[in-house]
Design an enzyme around this catalytic site. Structure first.
Site, PDB file in Angstrom:
ATOM      1  CG  ASP A  53      -0.042  -7.911   7.453  1.00 57.81           C
ATOM      2  OD1 ASP A  53       1.125  -8.293   7.400  1.00 57.81           O
ATOM      3  OD2 ASP A  53      -0.356  -6.735   7.723  1.00 57.81           O
ATOM      4  CB  THR A 124       3.574  -5.854   9.024  1.00 56.58           C
ATOM      5  OG1 THR A 124       3.304  -6.867   8.064  1.00 56.58           O
ATOM      6  CG2 THR A 124       2.284  -5.417   9.684  1.00 56.58           C
TER       7      THR A 124
HETATM    8 MG    MG Z   1       4.336 -10.410   6.293  1.00 58.77          MG
END
Ligand code: MG
Ligand code: AMP
Ligand code: MG
Length: 310
Positions: A53, A124
């Site tokens: 990320d 995620t």
């Molecule tokens: Mg995200």
């Protein structure tokens, strides 16, 4: 460089975003292959951030802001404050995008009219659990508060198809022009398939899904992934009747869905707003469909509507 071509700003932004999203997708794969995910809890165990990320966000935001310094770019992740890794930058423009004719209404858009919404890695939680095809990289372009263009990279598309298959794909679309790299497919006519969250469910989500009387429920990760299921005819509707999903989750998918004739609204039927000062959460929830949008709106329980206000 992006600033030197004569193409309209929206086309240059999409052309840059296609290249950047591909690079970000490669970063997402590289981090996974390294085995060092560097997981941090942002807000409990269901709101995670990984090195992928962070690095993908750096790639996208730095690459785009260097090419488009006057455009507002809002990314999901906080900047790390570390020195920028120049190897993460990508400044090429996709020729495929530059070849198209920009829709008339977007030809004279100015830097100050635009907000780019970036989710460097959508899904995620699923990424950390190995549900890799749920993961997407999302870059959405909003003009005067409306989602008008989007780029989605799915880094692990085809990952179950064996070693000969090309891994990953990039799709892009502009409202008024169409979408490329993805094809609209019609879902089965003899049953109703609804997709919703896998890892952020609650009573409101469950109640609203039941009210749609689905024959099948696909509980999977990622807003981008779920809109793709609707686009590609694997689901009739994406129903998420709770806050939690943010503007960066919906901007790119909404634009691509809309470019192909579908609809994405909150659960009351309101259009989502993407101005720079808008609050980030989609507090009115999300409903995405190809057809029968009004039917899904009409089935939404009053108790859920009262609890999920825009
Ligand atoms: Mg995200
Ligand atoms: P999901 O369908 O659960 O993958 O959620 C779609 C997007 O919204 C993902 O980016 C999630 O991280 C985000 N999201 C949904 N619900 C929540 C929540 N309760 N807390 C944090 N993020 C959420
Ligand atoms: Mg997300």
């Amino acid at each position: 460089m992006a600033g030197n071509t004569g193409a309209p700003l929206v086309l240059r932004l999409v052309a840059a975003s296609v290249s950047v999203a591909e690079k970000a997708g490669a970063i997402v794969r590289n981090v996974f292959n390294s085995g060092e995910l560097g997981v941090v809890e942002k807000d409990g165990k269901n709101d995670l951030q990984t090195q992928a990320d962070r690095s993908a966000q750096e790639c996208i935001v730095q690459s785009l802001s260097r090419q488009f310094p006057k455009v507002t770019i809002i990314g999901e992740e906080e900047p790390t404050g570390e020195t920028v890794d120049e190897s993460h930058l990508e400044t090429r423009l996709s020729e495929e995008v530059l070849k198209v004719v920009c829709p008339q209404n977007l030809q004279s858009v100015k830097d100050e009219d635009v907000v780019v919404w970036v989710d460097p890695l959508d899904g995620t939680k699923e990424y950390t659990e190995g549900f890799l095809d749920h993961v997407t990289v999302l870059i959405g372009v909003a003009v005067n508060g409306k989602a008008v263009a989007g780029v989605i990279n799915q880094p692990y598309y085809n990952y179950k198809a064996g070693p000969g298959a090309t891994l990953g794909r990039t799709m892009w679309g502009i409202v008024g022009l169409g979408a490329f790299g993805v094809e609209r497919l019609v879902p089965p006519a003899d049953k109703r398939i609804v997709t919703t969250t896998r890892s952020h469910s609650n009573k409101l989500v469950t109640e609203s899904i039941e009210a749609m009387q689905p024959d099948e429920v696909l509980r999977v990760g990622g807003a981008g992934h779920k809109v793709l299921l609707v686009i590609e005819g694997k689901a009739h509707a994406y129903v998420f009747a709770t806050p939690g999903c943010k503007k960066w989750d919906t901007c790119a998918p909404e634009a691509i869905l809309h470019a192909l004739g579908g609809r994405l609204t909150d659960i009351h039927g309101n259009a989502l707003q993407y101005h720079r000062d808008v609050k980030h959460p989609n507090t009115g929830g999300v409903l995405a469909t190809y057809s029968d949008h009004d039917w899904y709106l009409s089935r939404m329980p009053e108790s859920v509507k009262a609890a999920v206000k825009p």
